[in-house]
Design a protein around this motif. Structure first.
Motif, short mmCIF file in Angstrom:
data_model
loop_
_atom_site.label_atom_id
_atom_site.label_comp_id
_atom_site.label_asym_id
_atom_site.label_seq_id
_atom_site.Cartn_x
_atom_site.Cartn_y
_atom_site.Cartn_z
N ASP A 72 29.64 41.35 46.02
CA ASP A 72 30.24 41.19 44.69
C ASP A 72 29.53 42.07 43.66
OD1 ASP A 72 32.34 40.10 43.28
OD2 ASP A 72 31.23 38.32 42.64
N PHE A 75 32.32 44.72 42.51
CA PHE A 75 32.84 44.31 41.21
C PHE A 75 31.77 44.26 40.12
CE2 PHE A 75 36.18 42.79 44.03
CZ PHE A 75 37.33 43.08 43.31
N PHE A 111 32.62 33.74 45.03
CA PHE A 111 33.32 34.66 44.12
C PHE A 111 33.93 33.93 42.93
CE2 PHE A 111 34.24 37.55 48.01
CZ PHE A 111 32.94 38.04 47.97
N THR A 136 35.39 34.57 38.89
CA THR A 136 36.84 34.41 38.77
C THR A 136 37.19 32.94 38.99
OG1 THR A 136 37.03 35.16 41.07
CG2 THR A 136 37.42 36.77 39.36
N THR A 141 40.91 35.06 43.41
CA THR A 141 39.73 34.88 44.25
C THR A 141 40.08 35.00 45.73
OG1 THR A 141 38.75 33.48 42.54
CG2 THR A 141 37.75 33.40 44.72
N ARG A 174 39.99 38.57 46.40
CA ARG A 174 38.61 39.05 46.51
C ARG A 174 37.98 38.67 47.86
NH1 ARG A 174 34.93 39.56 42.56
NH2 ARG A 174 34.25 37.39 42.29
#
Length: 880
Positions: A244, A248, A307, A311, A330, A333
């Protein structure tokens, strides 16, 4: 007769609360039957709200013990307390004030598993969606964000671990042998993210250093003796945290991250801020007790819940209509994470199978609803494949439309702009529109229109001019509450495969496509290609770029060309799957009419050749050899479905493939990796291929010896369960199958998660007689009806995973499910409602079964007082 299922909540009616919550302090004194809860809430009146406006808090089966305002007992004439609400009048007109609410709970008798409950001696909470109101009176809605301080007090037997959200403030002795622990979460959060756990648990510890150099303590709590089975979950957590950050830019924000695994849980897991609570089936794994699929699920769900920290938690939903904003995003993701950890194409194929098996039928039946619904009666019933899986596909389409760079810019802007907010779909899309300069108004219809769009595809090749044209036309069928649909923006990835197997790299003669994607935005559009050297084969919807049904007349030769040469692995699989589906649908209809079934030589030859091709990834070959399931065939047929005919036709094709490739399958059945077990993608893929081959080889040989040998010699749960399934499903009632079942139960008698596999395998044995065994298992002394995992393993597997047994012509399967739903509803409405969704496609059955299914649904509706959860589902299923 049942009672009314309650009011209808509508998106258009949203308005903010009259009072703003600044902070909440909670004190719990834990006791199985009499837990006391003291809630101190600091609020102020929202600007513009009338001075005499009352404060109205939510409740659910609560009893008010006492109420104070600013430390003083409030006049009883100025408040009304019912089990479902607390209305307070006579509040200060200006400035912050404190409301103190005292309630008493009985965790031990809370069978709904919502709010605070006790499982195997451990206190646990589940507050999403509306469980916090079962703990104390409060604004139990996602747009009310507050800072929480929590103090937990417990006797010595429960005080080994007293956990809540945020960072640990301290703890120690309280008085009279009791202990306390205090926690503070500095990040404002809604009540659905509150969590508390208390009890004596085993602990696995590790740490993670973030990209800014901060060390985070990682802790996973499990039942004593199971610590050794939490290692893979810890590894998956650390990989998720690193991924992550890299993909991101999201760094973890507390000093500690904790996971607690419990055995009684209605969901897979819950992303409570800093204290995730998991169904233990998604934490515990070792080679002896967990399959490769279990390991993959643990990896994905650990990632999903982690995650959510950004989010879902740091940015949450304004209201429950925006549920897809956290869940669909999510899921996207966690899919991207798993694709990076494993084979991207094989992972995508698995996602497509799941979407078509669960979400497409939902979109086509009485439970259809938009990704963002406009109204609901019971929010628990909207934790659906549409919100999660289709919601993920919508995010995936945004990335397809914008490209990777602009998608990342949009996500960065979303995180920057809405950190600490309760956001909406409009907020989310605005970030991508601003970051990319694209107009996403038409695309936004994916969030508001239910149903699966259909796209018809036709092609035209002009040899003389060397031009190739593709014409696309979209249609959208009516769904409940939406009889007329607006045209969608459908992004369809494509490729043109030339006769020599290479791909045409020329450009389209239109601006309606870019980067290998055709953008269908009108009812009908034609896309033209010039200077094409030879007649190409169109590969459309590559990677399943849009969740649509494609109607296209392609010859078997063209599909075979795609299967051999397409550079996109997903498209190669789709071509093989389409060939299999066409044949299976045709022979299923013949079987329904009692006609002779034609051979499947061409299909058998293609599948055997694919299985034998060692240049292909083993996991891909396993997916290719897995014929469409009976439920997939039923969905493709669409109406007048006879499950027995589908089963007969599919079994005939399986037998022909098995006989055609016995030598190949016999070789592959023994190809599982030898030596130390590894759950990695490569070894898991080899075991998947070996398992499929074992089923084919055993079918061709017509006797259970090969599968029994595999079962007896297995040294891991993947191989053992594969062999057990072959024995039980292909040779039901045989001495080998019964011996294996008995041995399996004896060996794993003390491991509920493994025994769930034993129940599921039996429940999914094809044929009506399975119902009788299911009924026997239900009544056995060691069957735990209170455990959701166990009920899903038996009743859920039978009703959702055994089309022939459940849809028996006498309707006994429907009656069994109806009786269980009514019984479960008294204890656990959420579980009952989810099991009932197995009947969502009842109107597509042939007339006789359809009537029996309807009668079963009516019997539920007339059984007595139903929960809002079950009442909502049965009403929607029976609606015209």
């Amino acid at each position: 007769m049942r009672t009314e299922t309650g009011q209808v909540y509508k998106l258009k009616d949203y308005k903010p609360t009259d009072f703003v919550v600044e902070r909440i302090d909670l004190t719990f004194e834990l006791d199985p039957k009499e837990t006391t809860v003291v809630s101190r809430v600091i609020l102020h009146r929202r600007e513009g709200v009338a001075a005499d406006a009352p404060l109205v808090f939510d409740g659910d089966e609560l009893t008010l013990d006492s109420l104070q305002i600013d430390g003083n007992d409030h006049d009883p004439s100025l408040y009304d307390a019912t089990p479902d609400s607390l209305t307070i009048r006579g509040l200060p007109e200006s400035g912050p004030f404190e409301v103190t609410v005292n309630t008493t709970l009985s965790p031990a008798t809370n069978t709904k598993l919502m709010g605070l409950y006790r499982t195997n001696g451990v206190y646990c909470t589940q507050c999403e969606a509306e469980g916090f109101r079962r703990i104390t009176y409060f604004y139990d809605r996602p747009d009310v964000l507050a800072v929480y301080t929590v103090t937990i007090i417990a006797g010595k037997e429960d005080a080994k671990h007293l956990l809540s959200n945020g960072n640990f403030l301290g703890g120690g002795n309280y008085d009279e042998g009791r202990h306390f622990a205090a926690w503070f979460d500095p990040h404002p959060k809604p009540s659905y993210l509150f969590a508390l756990v208390g009890g004596d648990l085993g602990l696995v510890e590790d740490s993670f250093t973030t990209m800014s150099g901060k060390e985070v303590a990682l802790k996973i709590y499990v039942e004593h003796g199971k610590e050794g089975r939490a290692g893979y979950a810890m590894d998956a957590l650390k990989r998720s945290m690193k991924w992550d950050e890299e993909m991101f830019g999201r760094e973890y924000d507390l000093d500690i991250f904790q996971i607690v695994a419990v055995s009684d849980f209605n969901m897979g897991a819950m992303e409570n801020k800093g204290l995730n609570v998991f169904n233990d089936k998604y934490v515990l794994a070792d080679p002896e007790t967990a399959t490769d699929a279990d390991y993959a699920n643990i990896e994905a769900i650990i990632a999903h819940e982690y995650f959510h920290n950004w989010t879902g938690n740091r940015i949450t939903c304004r209201d429950w209509f925006q549920l897809c904003l956290k869940e669909g995003l999510t899921v996207y993701r966690d899919h991207a994470f798993s694709a990076d950890q494993r084979s991207a194409s094989v992972k995508r194929i698995a996602e497509i199978r799941l979407l078509k098996a669960h979400q497409f039928p939902e979109d086509a039946g009485p439970l259809a609803h938009p990704v963002r619904p406009e109204s609901y009666k019971e929010i628990n019933n909207f934790y659906t494949a549409t919100v999660y899986e289709k919601g993920s596909e919508v995010v995936r389409m945004i990335r397809t439309i914008l490209g990777a760079e602009d998608f990342r810019k949009g996500m960065d802007l979303y995180f920057e702009r809405h950190d600490g907010d309760a956001a909406t779909i409009e907020d989310f899309l605005a970030c991508f529109a601003e970051a990319s300069g694209r107009d996403l108004k038409q695309f936004a219809l994916w969030y508001s229109q239910a149903g699966t769009p259909s796209v018809s595809v036709s092609t035209d090749w002009n040899e003389a001019s060397k031009t190739f044209k593709v014409t696309l036309e979209q249609t959208l069928a009516p769904t409940p509450g939406q009889s007329r649909k607006a045209l969608m923006h459908i992004p369809l990835a494509y490729g043109l495969i030339l006769p020599d197997g290479t791909e045409f790299d020329g450009r389209l003669d239109t601006d309606d496509a870019e980067n290998g994607v055709m953008h269908l935005t009108k009812r009908k559009q034609t896309f033209s290609f010039s200077n094409v050297p030879g007649r190409p084969v169109l590969s459309i919807n590559r990677g399943f770029s849009a969740p649509v049904n494609i109607a296209m007349e392609q010859s078997s030769a063209d599909l075979a060309h795609i299967a051999r040469h397409d550079g996109d692995g997903v498209s190669r699989w789709q071509a093989l799957n389409e060939q299999a589906m066409r044949h299976l649908v045709a022979v299923s209809k013949l079987a329904r009419d009692g006609r002779t079934l034609p051979p499947a030589r061409e299909l058998a030859d293609i599948l055997v050749a694919t299985g034998a091709d060692d240049s292909l990834e083993p996991a891909f070959r396993a997916q290719a050899l897995a014929l469409p399931a009976e439920s997939d065939i039923a969905r493709e047929i669409g109406s007048n479905i006879d499950p027995e005919a589908i089963h007969t036709a599919r079994e005939a094709v399986l037998s022909e493939v098995a006989n055609a490739g016995l030598d190949v399958f016999a070789r592959l059945a023994d190809s599982a990796p030898k030596g130390a077990y590894s759950p990695d993608a490569a070894d898991a893929g080899q075991r998947a291929l070996a398992g499929v081959a074992l089923a084919y080889a055993s079918l061709a040989e017509g006797q259970p010896a090969r599968a029994k040998t595999a079962y007896d010699s297995s040294d891991n749960m993947t191989v053992m369960s594969q062999a057990l399934q072959v024995l039980v499903h292909q040779f039901p009632g045989s001495s080998e199958a019964e011996e294996a079942l008995a041995g399996f139960k004896t060996r794993f008698a003390d491991d509920p998660l493994v025994l769930d596999k034993w129940y599921s395998i039996q429940a999914m044995t094809p044929g009506a007689p399975t119902r009788e065994r299911v009924e026997e298992l239900l009544e056995s002394d060691d069957f735990d009806r209170s455990n959701p995992n166990r009920m899903r393993a038996l009743i859920g597997a039978f009703s959702a995973g055994n089309p022939t047994g459940f849809n028996a012509a006498d309707g006994a399967g429907y009656r069994l499910l109806a009786a269980e739903v009514v019984d479960i509803d008294k204890r656990n409405p959420q579980l009952a409602a989810r099991l009932l969704t197995a009947m969502r496609s009842w109107r597509s059955l042939e007339a006789g079964r359809q009537e029996l299914a309807r009668q079963a649904l009516v019997s539920i509706r007339e059984a007595g007082e139903l929960s809002p959860d079950v009442g909502d589902i049965v009403d929607r299923m029976l609606a015209a």
